[in-house]
Design an enzyme around this catalytic site. Structure first.
Site, PDB file in Angstrom:
ATOM      1  N   GLN A 145       0.815  -1.212   0.000  1.00  0.00           N
ATOM      2  CA  GLN A 145       0.000   0.000   0.000  1.00  0.00           C
ATOM      3  C   GLN A 145       0.853   1.267   0.000  1.00  0.00           C
ATOM      4  OE1 GLN A 145      -2.650  -1.564   3.340  1.00  0.00           O
ATOM      5  NE2 GLN A 145      -4.098  -0.389   2.119  1.00  0.00           N
ATOM      6  N   CYS A 171     -10.498   0.054   3.841  1.00  0.00           N
ATOM      7  CA  CYS A 171      -9.109  -0.140   3.441  1.00  0.00           C
ATOM      8  C   CYS A 171      -8.589   1.216   2.988  1.00  0.00           C
ATOM      9  CB  CYS A 171      -9.062  -1.142   2.280  1.00  0.00           C
ATOM     10  SG  CYS A 171      -7.388  -1.456   1.682  1.00  0.00           S
TER      11      CYS A 171
HETATM   12 NI    NI Z   1      -6.426  -2.819   3.137  1.00  0.00          NI
END
Ligand code: NI
Length: 171
Positions: A51, A94
């Site tokens: 991420q 998220c």
């Molecule tokens: Ni996530």
């Protein structure tokens, strides 16, 4: 330490399979620090290395910060070694899907094995929100996202919204 820019779906890095960490170097420590700082800055309860664009097997989780007492968990090369048959539902979000929150069903209890920042092997059990957050973050390391746990219809609606969002962002 630095707050890093988050990769937002449909950034292809989010679908990559992350590689094992072989040598826990200073660079790995700085990824751990950046992950934690980025998670707290964006008020997430967990963040996985892809991420922030690092395709290595590292996650951080802190499900207790909302009570004001941070309890950071840093995991290198984490694996789930056991999952309960019993499941539970949590509304998941998220940081790579801003504005999206959806109910996901997962095993209620998991046992994990990982390395800590010293390289020592740790093994522990988790349940409740912590178990869900850990499973969500570990999925990221295999390019799996929480939308993959939803119905095809729900998933396609989210994908459409996220792609529209990305188009508008580049305009
Ligand atoms: Ni996530």
């Amino acid at each position: 330490m630095a707050v890093r820019e988050l990769k937002i779906y449909p950034d292809p890095v989010l679908r990559e399979h992350c590689r094992q960490v072989e040598n826990i170097s200073e660079q790995i420590h700085s990824v751990l620090d950046d992950l934690a700082e980025s998670m707290y800055a964006h008020k997430g309860i967990g963040l996985a290395a892809p991420q922030i664009g690092e395709t290595i097997r590292i996650v951080v989780v802190d499900v207790e910060q909302k009570d004001g007492t941070p309890k950071l968990i840093e995991l290198i090369n984490p694996e789930i070694t056991e999952s309960s048959e019993a499941c539970c539902d949590y509304e998941e979000g998220c940081l790579s899907f801003p504005g999206e929150a959806h109910m996901v069903t997962r095993p209620a209890r998991v046992t994990l094995k990982a390395q800590d920042r010293q390289g020592d092997v740790i093994e522990f059990q988790a349940e409740g929100l912590l178990a869900t957050a850990l499973q969500h973050e570990l999925d990221h390391l295999d390019g799996e996202l929480f939308i993959d746990h939803l119905s095809r219809l729900k998933r396609s609606m989210i994908v459409r919204r996220m792609k529209k969002r990305a188009r508008e962002a580049t305009r």
